[in-house]
Scaffold this motif. Structure first.
Motif, PDB file in Angstrom:
ATOM      1  N   LEU A  84       0.602  71.305  83.723  1.00  0.00           N
ATOM      2  CA  LEU A  84       2.041  71.061  83.845  1.00  0.00           C
ATOM      3  C   LEU A  84       2.528  71.246  85.281  1.00  0.00           C
ATOM      4  O   LEU A  84       3.331  70.452  85.779  1.00  0.00           O
ATOM      5  N   CYS A  85       2.022  72.271  85.958  1.00  0.00           N
ATOM      6  CA  CYS A  85       2.407  72.501  87.360  1.00  0.00           C
ATOM      7  C   CYS A  85       1.966  71.335  88.249  1.00  0.00           C
ATOM      8  O   CYS A  85       2.720  70.884  89.117  1.00  0.00           O
ATOM      9  N   LEU A  86       0.756  70.839  88.018  1.00  0.00           N
ATOM     10  CA  LEU A  86       0.264  69.723  88.830  1.00  0.00           C
ATOM     11  C   LEU A  86       1.005  68.425  88.530  1.00  0.00           C
ATOM     12  O   LEU A  86       1.206  67.608  89.432  1.00  0.00           O
ATOM     13  N   VAL A  87       1.429  68.234  87.294  1.00  0.00           N
ATOM     14  CA  VAL A  87       2.241  67.057  86.982  1.00  0.00           C
ATOM     15  C   VAL A  87       3.563  67.133  87.740  1.00  0.00           C
ATOM     16  O   VAL A  87       4.032  66.124  88.292  1.00  0.00           O
ATOM     17  N   LEU A  88       4.159  68.314  87.809  1.00  0.00           N
ATOM     18  CA  LEU A  88       5.395  68.484  88.574  1.00  0.00           C
ATOM     19  C   LEU A  88       5.173  68.214  90.060  1.00  0.00           C
ATOM     20  O   LEU A  88       5.995  67.570  90.714  1.00  0.00           O
ATOM     21  N   VAL A  89       4.052  68.707  90.603  1.00  0.00           N
ATOM     22  CA  VAL A  89       3.716  68.443  92.008  1.00  0.00           C
ATOM     23  C   VAL A  89       3.558  66.942  92.230  1.00  0.00           C
ATOM     24  O   VAL A  89       4.055  66.381  93.218  1.00  0.00           O
ATOM     25  N   ALA A  90       2.853  66.268  91.325  1.00  0.00           N
ATOM     26  CA  ALA A  90       2.646  64.825  91.450  1.00  0.00           C
ATOM     27  C   ALA A  90       3.977  64.078  91.399  1.00  0.00           C
ATOM     28  O   ALA A  90       4.213  63.164  92.204  1.00  0.00           O
ATOM     29  N   MET A  91       4.844  64.474  90.483  1.00  0.00           N
ATOM     30  CA  MET A  91       6.150  63.823  90.387  1.00  0.00           C
ATOM     31  C   MET A  91       6.951  64.001  91.675  1.00  0.00           C
ATOM     32  O   MET A  91       7.556  63.049  92.175  1.00  0.00           O
TER      33      MET A  91
END
Length: 164
Positions: free
Chosen positions: A32-39
């Motif tokens: 979830l943290c990496l998805v936020l970073v990607a976004m």
């Protein structure tokens, strides 16, 4: 004389299941943290959004953080908006990897144990290098945590299938 109790250090199935669930939750949180970073990275690939962030950081007033703020502004300007696409793609790739690990472990899949051992173990040399050359307590904690996860999962995965 009372019968001797089995004091084997091997975890019961319920304990193993709980351990796998804890690791699965950890992997899902990383996902979830990496998805936020990607976004965020994909959002910063637009020149207007990038310039807005740099402008905001330049005018942000935080006591005792000027050095860090200007380093961040400089780093962002060196990167430029085009590099954020690559950062977003890498973050998304790792998010997929961690998501597969987390879901597989949550479901108790044997392949997920080995998949996580291999994926996590492949990052240990980089984590060790970073910890030794740019020490930080968070880096050390991450390294120790990942080594503990690998040891735990190898012990679980090496047990005969019948006792699992």
């Amino acid at each position: 004389m009372s019968p001797s109790k089995n004091t084997s250090p091997v975890a019961t199935p319920a304990q193993r299941h709980a351990g796998l669930r804890v690791i699965a939750i950890y992997e899902i949180i990383k996902t979830l943290c990496l998805v936020l970073v990607a976004m965020a990275a994909f959002h910063l690939d637009r020149q207007q959004n990038f310039e807005r962030l740099v402008h905001w950081l330049e005018h942000l007033s935080l006591a005792d953080s000027n050095g860090l703020r200007w380093k961040l502004v400089g780093l962002l300007q060196d990167f430029g908006p085009s590099r954020f696409v690559a950062i977003g793609a890498v973050a998304l790739g790792y998010a997929v990897l961690f998501g597969i690990e987390g879901i597989g472990l949550w479901m108790g899949k044997h392949w997920a144990e080995w998949f996580t051992v291999i994926a996590t173990g492949s990052l240990i040399p980089l984590e060790l290098y970073e910890t030794l050359h740019h020490f930080g307590w968070l880096k050390l904690a991450t390294l120790v945590g990942n080594v503990a996860i690998i040891i735990y999962l190898v012990r679980i995965a090496m047990q005969p299938r019948a006792s699992r």
